[in-house]
Design a protein around this motif. Structure first.
Motif, PDB file in Angstrom:
ATOM      1  N   SER A 118       0.851  -1.179   0.000  1.00  6.72           N
ATOM      2  CA  SER A 118       0.000   0.000   0.000  1.00  6.72           C
ATOM      3  C   SER A 118       0.887   1.229   0.000  1.00  6.72           C
ATOM      4  CB  SER A 118      -0.897   0.037   1.238  1.00  6.72           C
ATOM      5  OG  SER A 118      -1.874  -0.952   1.159  1.00  6.72           O
ATOM      6  N   ILE A 119       0.340   2.317  -0.468  1.00 12.95           N
ATOM      7  CA  ILE A 119       1.064   3.581  -0.459  1.00 12.95           C
ATOM      8  C   ILE A 119       0.382   4.478   0.561  1.00 12.95           C
ATOM      9  CG2 ILE A 119       1.715   5.598  -1.805  1.00 12.95           C
ATOM     10  CD1 ILE A 119       1.632   3.800  -4.280  1.00 12.95           C
ATOM     11  N   PRO A 120       1.135   5.022   1.513  1.00  7.27           N
ATOM     12  CA  PRO A 120       0.500   5.873   2.519  1.00  7.27           C
ATOM     13  C   PRO A 120      -0.076   7.156   1.917  1.00  7.27           C
ATOM     14  CG  PRO A 120       2.862   5.652   2.932  1.00  7.27           C
ATOM     15  CD  PRO A 120       2.554   4.856   1.718  1.00  7.27           C
ATOM     16  N   ALA A 121      -1.122   7.636   2.553  1.00  6.44           N
ATOM     17  CA  ALA A 121      -1.760   8.877   2.114  1.00  6.44           C
ATOM     18  C   ALA A 121      -0.861  10.066   2.420  1.00  6.44           C
ATOM     19  CB  ALA A 121      -3.103   9.035   2.823  1.00  6.44           C
ATOM     20  N   ILE A 122      -1.015  11.126   1.635  1.00  9.74           N
ATOM     21  CA  ILE A 122      -0.152  12.299   1.806  1.00  9.74           C
ATOM     22  C   ILE A 122      -0.975  13.580   1.665  1.00  9.74           C
ATOM     23  CG2 ILE A 122       0.481  12.405  -0.627  1.00  9.74           C
ATOM     24  CD1 ILE A 122       3.328  13.153   0.410  1.00  9.74           C
ATOM     25  N   ASN A 123      -0.615  14.573   2.464  1.00  6.33           N
ATOM     26  CA  ASN A 123      -1.169  15.921   2.350  1.00  6.33           C
ATOM     27  C   ASN A 123      -0.055  16.846   1.889  1.00  6.33           C
ATOM     28  OD1 ASN A 123      -3.645  15.107   3.420  1.00  6.33           O
ATOM     29  ND2 ASN A 123      -3.000  15.560   5.503  1.00  6.33           N
ATOM     30  N   PHE A 126       7.959   1.242   0.553  1.00  3.84           N
ATOM     31  CA  PHE A 126       7.255   2.109  -0.377  1.00  3.84           C
ATOM     32  C   PHE A 126       8.175   3.236  -0.780  1.00  3.84           C
ATOM     33  CE2 PHE A 126       6.089   4.113   3.680  1.00  3.84           C
ATOM     34  CZ  PHE A 126       6.361   5.443   3.424  1.00  3.84           C
ATOM     35  N   GLU A 127       7.815   3.895  -1.869  1.00  2.00           N
ATOM     36  CA  GLU A 127       8.579   5.043  -2.353  1.00  2.00           C
ATOM     37  C   GLU A 127       7.620   6.032  -2.999  1.00  2.00           C
ATOM     38  OE1 GLU A 127      11.585   5.671  -5.957  1.00  2.00           O
ATOM     39  OE2 GLU A 127      12.377   4.365  -4.389  1.00  2.00           O
ATOM     40  N   ARG A 128       7.797   7.308  -2.670  1.00  2.00           N
ATOM     41  CA  ARG A 128       7.029   8.387  -3.282  1.00  2.00           C
ATOM     42  C   ARG A 128       8.023   9.425  -3.775  1.00  2.00           C
ATOM     43  NH1 ARG A 128       1.424   8.987  -1.596  1.00  2.00           N
ATOM     44  NH2 ARG A 128       1.387  10.293  -3.429  1.00  2.00           N
ATOM     45  N   SER A 129       7.774   9.995  -4.938  1.00  2.00           N
ATOM     46  CA  SER A 129       8.639  11.028  -5.499  1.00  2.00           C
ATOM     47  C   SER A 129       7.808  12.244  -5.862  1.00  2.00           C
ATOM     48  CB  SER A 129       9.350  10.514  -6.748  1.00  2.00           C
ATOM     49  OG  SER A 129      10.219   9.466  -6.407  1.00  2.00           O
ATOM     50  N   PHE A 130       8.402  13.429  -5.650  1.00  3.22           N
ATOM     51  CA  PHE A 130       7.726  14.688  -5.923  1.00  3.22           C
ATOM     52  C   PHE A 130       8.687  15.640  -6.606  1.00  3.22           C
ATOM     53  CE2 PHE A 130       6.013  12.774  -2.129  1.00  3.22           C
ATOM     54  CZ  PHE A 130       4.659  12.759  -2.382  1.00  3.22           C
ATOM     55  N   LYS A 131       8.237  16.252  -7.679  1.00  2.00           N
ATOM     56  CA  LYS A 131       9.026  17.275  -8.377  1.00  2.00           C
ATOM     57  C   LYS A 131       8.912  18.564  -7.577  1.00  2.00           C
ATOM     58  CE  LYS A 131      11.333  18.395 -12.087  1.00  2.00           C
ATOM     59  NZ  LYS A 131      12.685  17.927 -12.249  1.00  2.00           N
ATOM     60  N   LEU A 132      10.046  19.113  -7.177  1.00  2.00           N
ATOM     61  CA  LEU A 132      10.062  20.334  -6.373  1.00  2.00           C
ATOM     62  C   LEU A 132      10.059  21.567  -7.259  1.00  2.00           C
ATOM     63  CD1 LEU A 132      12.766  19.412  -3.705  1.00  2.00           C
ATOM     64  CD2 LEU A 132      10.287  19.371  -3.435  1.00  2.00           C
ATOM     65  N   PRO A 133       9.387  22.639  -6.822  1.00  2.00           N
ATOM     66  CA  PRO A 133       9.491  23.908  -7.550  1.00  2.00           C
ATOM     67  C   PRO A 133      10.900  24.472  -7.409  1.00  2.00           C
ATOM     68  CG  PRO A 133       7.938  24.077  -5.700  1.00  2.00           C
ATOM     69  CD  PRO A 133       8.486  22.706  -5.690  1.00  2.00           C
ATOM     70  N   GLU A 134      11.260  25.374  -8.272  1.00  2.00           N
ATOM     71  CA  GLU A 134      12.623  25.912  -8.271  1.00  2.00           C
ATOM     72  C   GLU A 134      12.893  26.856  -7.104  1.00  2.00           C
ATOM     73  OE1 GLU A 134      13.640  27.547 -12.050  1.00  2.00           O
ATOM     74  OE2 GLU A 134      13.021  25.745 -13.122  1.00  2.00           O
ATOM     75  N   ASN A 135      11.862  27.335  -6.430  1.00  2.00           N
ATOM     76  CA  ASN A 135      12.079  28.320  -5.373  1.00  2.00           C
ATOM     77  C   ASN A 135      12.207  27.702  -3.975  1.00  2.00           C
ATOM     78  OD1 ASN A 135       9.385  27.559  -5.174  1.00  2.00           O
ATOM     79  ND2 ASN A 135       8.691  29.594  -4.592  1.00  2.00           N
ATOM     80  N   LYS A 188      11.152   5.668  12.489  1.00  2.00           N
ATOM     81  CA  LYS A 188      11.735   6.770  11.720  1.00  2.00           C
ATOM     82  C   LYS A 188      13.106   6.411  11.152  1.00  2.00           C
ATOM     83  CE  LYS A 188      13.791   9.494  15.449  1.00  2.00           C
ATOM     84  NZ  LYS A 188      13.808  10.798  16.074  1.00  2.00           N
ATOM     85  N   GLU A 189      13.793   5.447  11.751  1.00  2.00           N
ATOM     86  CA  GLU A 189      15.116   5.039  11.253  1.00  2.00           C
ATOM     87  C   GLU A 189      15.037   4.381   9.874  1.00  2.00           C
ATOM     88  OE1 GLU A 189      13.931   3.816  14.338  1.00  2.00           O
ATOM     89  OE2 GLU A 189      14.835   5.483  15.424  1.00  2.00           O
ATOM     90  N   ASN A 190      13.879   3.869   9.510  1.00  2.00           N
ATOM     91  CA  ASN A 190      13.729   3.167   8.234  1.00  2.00           C
ATOM     92  C   ASN A 190      13.276   4.077   7.085  1.00  2.00           C
ATOM     93  OD1 ASN A 190      14.498   0.741   9.416  1.00  2.00           O
ATOM     94  ND2 ASN A 190      12.419   0.251  10.003  1.00  2.00           N
ATOM     95  N   PHE A 191      13.003   5.351   7.393  1.00  2.00           N
ATOM     96  CA  PHE A 191      12.660   6.313   6.344  1.00  2.00           C
ATOM     97  C   PHE A 191      13.938   6.833   5.695  1.00  2.00           C
ATOM     98  CE2 PHE A 191       8.735   6.797   8.808  1.00  2.00           C
ATOM     99  CZ  PHE A 191       7.795   6.777   7.792  1.00  2.00           C
ATOM    100  N   HIS A 192      13.874   7.077   4.404  1.00  2.00           N
ATOM    101  CA  HIS A 192      14.998   7.667   3.667  1.00  2.00           C
ATOM    102  C   HIS A 192      14.438   8.808   2.824  1.00  2.00           C
ATOM    103  CE1 HIS A 192      17.396   4.258   4.895  1.00  2.00           C
ATOM    104  NE2 HIS A 192      16.418   3.475   4.481  1.00  2.00           N
ATOM    105  N   ILE A 193      15.017   9.994   3.006  1.00  2.00           N
ATOM    106  CA  ILE A 193      14.573  11.167   2.256  1.00  2.00           C
ATOM    107  C   ILE A 193      15.778  11.719   1.520  1.00  2.00           C
ATOM    108  CG2 ILE A 193      13.558  13.470   2.417  1.00  2.00           C
ATOM    109  CD1 ILE A 193      12.338  12.533   5.117  1.00  2.00           C
ATOM    110  N   GLU A 194      15.667  11.850   0.212  1.00  2.00           N
ATOM    111  CA  GLU A 194      16.776  12.397  -0.559  1.00  2.00           C
ATOM    112  C   GLU A 194      16.254  13.304  -1.661  1.00  2.00           C
ATOM    113  OE1 GLU A 194      18.500   9.477  -3.686  1.00  2.00           O
ATOM    114  OE2 GLU A 194      18.019   8.265  -1.919  1.00  2.00           O
ATOM    115  N   ILE A 195      17.109  14.213  -2.069  1.00  2.00           N
ATOM    116  CA  ILE A 195      16.776  15.146  -3.135  1.00  2.00           C
ATOM    117  C   ILE A 195      17.827  15.017  -4.214  1.00  2.00           C
ATOM    118  CG2 ILE A 195      16.450  17.571  -3.738  1.00  2.00           C
ATOM    119  CD1 ILE A 195      15.768  17.936  -0.709  1.00  2.00           C
ATOM    120  N   GLU A 196      17.353  14.815  -5.436  1.00  2.00           N
ATOM    121  CA  GLU A 196      18.263  14.715  -6.568  1.00  2.00           C
ATOM    122  C   GLU A 196      17.608  15.387  -7.760  1.00  2.00           C
ATOM    123  OE1 GLU A 196      20.406  11.309  -9.300  1.00  2.00           O
ATOM    124  OE2 GLU A 196      19.666  10.761  -7.340  1.00  2.00           O
ATOM    125  N   GLU A 197      18.291  16.374  -8.317  1.00  2.00           N
ATOM    126  CA  GLU A 197      17.817  17.102  -9.489  1.00  2.00           C
ATOM    127  C   GLU A 197      16.380  17.607  -9.305  1.00  2.00           C
ATOM    128  OE1 GLU A 197      18.429  14.854 -13.051  1.00  2.00           O
ATOM    129  OE2 GLU A 197      20.516  14.437 -12.565  1.00  2.00           O
TER     130      GLU A 197
END
Length: 143
Positions: free
Chosen positions: A34-39, A99-108, A58-67
């Motif tokens: 399942s994919i967790p819900a997000i706001n 699970f994995e979720r990806s989001f395109k970030l705005p430039e600002n 929380k130790e099993n979460f991984h958050i990274e930013i690339e391009e």
């Protein structure tokens, strides 16, 4: 997402259990994933993400930013294989082992000021916006 009633003339209740409730999980293994819900929240100074992930570490979460893409993932090893082999799920609607979720970030977004916290089953990620350059306005007199 709007819920559509499946009990109708064209789709009697007899066939309800043959169809999956969450069409997004059809391509994935519906029984074990399942994919967790997000706001996603925006105000004048930042964006905020809230991910409903109760009971996770929380130790099993991984958050990274690339391009300019924010990637949030959760990876957990299954600890009790013996119990899983001797048990059978009658119905399984959640399983957040991976699970994995990806989001395109705005430039600002100020990438170096991103902050994350996990409290009461909610992973919160703060994405501060860059301060806008103030435009100086000056009247010039015509001579």
């Amino acid at each position: 997402m709007k819920t559509v009633s499946k009990n109708s003339i064209w789709l009697p209740a007899l066939f309800e259990d043959l169809f999956l409730d969450n069409k997004l999980d059809v391509l994935n293994n519906y029984e074990t994933f399942s994919i967790p819900a997000i706001n996603i929240i925006e105000n004048l100074t930042k964006f905020g993400l809230e991910i409903a992930a109760p009971g996770l570490q929380k130790e099993n979460f991984h958050i990274e930013i690339e391009e300019n893409t924010l990637k949030i993932s959760y990876n957990k090893e299954i600890e009790d294989k013996e119990t899983e082999r001797n048990s059978k799920f009658i119905k399984r609607e959640f399983n957040y082992e991976n699970f994995e979720r990806s989001f395109k970030l705005p430039e600002n977004i100020e990438l170096d000021k991103i902050h994350a916290s996990y409290e009461n089953g909610i992973l919160k990620i703060s994405l501060p916006k860059m301060e806008e350059k103030k435009v100086l306005k000056k009247m010039v007199e015509i001579s």
